[in-house]
Design an enzyme around this catalytic site. Sequence first.
Site, PDB file in Angstrom:
ATOM      1  N   ASP A  18      -0.843   0.683 -10.408  1.00  0.00           N
ATOM      2  CA  ASP A  18      -0.490  -0.605  -9.796  1.00  0.00           C
ATOM      3  C   ASP A  18      -0.172  -0.426  -8.319  1.00  0.00           C
ATOM      4  O   ASP A  18       0.299   0.635  -7.903  1.00  0.00           O
ATOM      5  CB  ASP A  18       0.706  -1.202 -10.562  1.00  0.00           C
ATOM      6  CG  ASP A  18       0.842  -2.701 -10.360  1.00  0.00           C
ATOM      7  OD1 ASP A  18      -0.080  -3.329  -9.788  1.00  0.00           O
ATOM      8  OD2 ASP A  18       1.877  -3.245 -10.771  1.00  0.00           O
ATOM      9  N   ASN A  66      -6.244  -9.873 -16.119  1.00  0.00           N
ATOM     10  CA  ASN A  66      -6.734  -9.754 -14.744  1.00  0.00           C
ATOM     11  C   ASN A  66      -7.924 -10.670 -14.433  1.00  0.00           C
ATOM     12  O   ASN A  66      -8.272 -10.860 -13.266  1.00  0.00           O
ATOM     13  CB  ASN A  66      -7.085  -8.292 -14.397  1.00  0.00           C
ATOM     14  CG  ASN A  66      -5.874  -7.398 -14.194  1.00  0.00           C
ATOM     15  OD1 ASN A  66      -5.892  -6.203 -14.504  1.00  0.00           O
ATOM     16  ND2 ASN A  66      -4.789  -7.938 -13.657  1.00  0.00           N
TER      17      ASN A  66
HETATM   18  C1  IPE Z   1      -1.339  -4.266 -14.796  1.00  0.00           C
HETATM   19  O1  IPE Z   1      -1.135  -4.560 -13.457  1.00  0.00           O
HETATM   20  C2  IPE Z   1      -2.805  -4.122 -15.065  1.00  0.00           C
HETATM   21  C3  IPE Z   1      -3.457  -2.966 -14.465  1.00  0.00           C
HETATM   22  C4  IPE Z   1      -2.869  -2.027 -13.774  1.00  0.00           C
HETATM   23  C5  IPE Z   1      -4.867  -2.874 -14.701  1.00  0.00           C
HETATM   24  P1  IPE Z   1      -0.968  -6.054 -12.950  1.00  0.00           P
HETATM   25  O2  IPE Z   1      -0.772  -5.979 -11.471  1.00  0.00           O
HETATM   26  O3  IPE Z   1      -2.094  -6.903 -13.428  1.00  0.00           O
HETATM   27  O4  IPE Z   1       0.362  -6.510 -13.697  1.00  0.00           O
HETATM   28  P2  IPE Z   1       1.367  -7.698 -13.414  1.00  0.00           P
HETATM   29  O5  IPE Z   1       0.568  -8.967 -13.360  1.00  0.00           O
HETATM   30  O6  IPE Z   1       2.025  -7.422 -12.108  1.00  0.00           O
HETATM   31  O7  IPE Z   1       2.338  -7.659 -14.539  1.00  0.00           O
HETATM   32  C1  IPE Z   2      -3.653  -2.514  -9.595  1.00  0.00           C
HETATM   33  O1  IPE Z   2      -3.306  -2.971  -8.331  1.00  0.00           O
HETATM   34  C2  IPE Z   2      -5.128  -2.651  -9.877  1.00  0.00           C
HETATM   35  C3  IPE Z   2      -5.452  -3.682 -10.881  1.00  0.00           C
HETATM   36  C4  IPE Z   2      -4.573  -4.429 -11.520  1.00  0.00           C
HETATM   37  C5  IPE Z   2      -6.853  -3.863 -11.179  1.00  0.00           C
HETATM   38  P1  IPE Z   2      -2.990  -4.499  -8.065  1.00  0.00           P
HETATM   39  O2  IPE Z   2      -4.251  -5.173  -7.648  1.00  0.00           O
HETATM   40  O3  IPE Z   2      -2.304  -5.134  -9.201  1.00  0.00           O
HETATM   41  O4  IPE Z   2      -2.028  -4.379  -6.823  1.00  0.00           O
HETATM   42  P2  IPE Z   2      -0.760  -5.284  -6.498  1.00  0.00           P
HETATM   43  O5  IPE Z   2       0.124  -5.248  -7.712  1.00  0.00           O
HETATM   44  O6  IPE Z   2      -1.271  -6.660  -6.218  1.00  0.00           O
HETATM   45  O7  IPE Z   2      -0.147  -4.643  -5.305  1.00  0.00           O
HETATM   46 MG    MG Z   3      -0.335  -5.353  -9.691  1.00  0.00          MG
END
Ligand code: IPE
Ligand code: IPE
Ligand code: MG
Length: 247
Positions: A18, A66
Amino acid sequence: MSTSRPARIPQHVAIIMDGNGRWAKQRGMPRLEGHRRGVETVRTVVDTARELGIRYLTLYAFSAENWKRPGEEVSGLMGLLDFFLKRELNNLIKEKVRLRTIGRIEALPENVRRELDRVKAATQHFTEWNLVLALNYGAQTEAVDAARAYAEAVRDGRENPAEASWEKFRRYLYTAEIPEPDLLIRTSGELRLSNFLMLQLAYAELVFTPTLWPDFGRADLVAACEEYARRERRYGATTEQIQTGRA
Ligand code: IPE
Ligand code: IPE
Ligand code: MG
């Protein structure tokens, strides 16, 4: 670069990767640039995991939720996945890493499914190292899919509900052939599971780090494993029982 190896190595490490978006935002870059850098982290982490002796590495790459993201970001992520699979095919073969997936793969774009099938087929005979990608994965959906498959097995006389147990039920999860994670790492400072492996993490050790995924490196994985090695896993027993081997 440290060459030390933590005392006790987890067999299975699961990671919620993340913070790609925030990494990019901090630099005034588009979110997709964060995801691009995140792919490079995946390469480093796969290498380090093997070097440390971690046999199963599960990466949460795309959650069932997502799809809510802007269309442009979703297609960018699918494009990166396609790029990663094409680029890694030969590396995974060379390194003897088996690629597996968990999640509703059938809903992914056709080109991605094709690449996944290709890499999975080319690496399916490897047994020592496993890279598990969680794609369109949600723990609640997994529970529903498992319950449905179990119900069908009962209907067909292959299961007897009176004999139901976790050991039997877990065979209907996407992770039927994968041991439960020993260590869960989540980057970027968020303190939640976001629908990831909720049953399988029952007794995993949890490590949360503020480091954003594109900045996560070899030393961070080693540090998480060192933290894991310091923990006492009791599984409901007492310290004394654990220390005397009577649990
Ligand atoms: C969890 O991260 C999913 C992945 C890392 C693929 P998100 O960024 O989607 O999670 P939330 O929405 O902050 O809980
Ligand atoms: C994790 O990084 C990757 C996926 C969930 C695919 P994020 O895209 O969630 O990054 P933040 O949480 O917005 O910083
Ligand atoms: Mg995230």
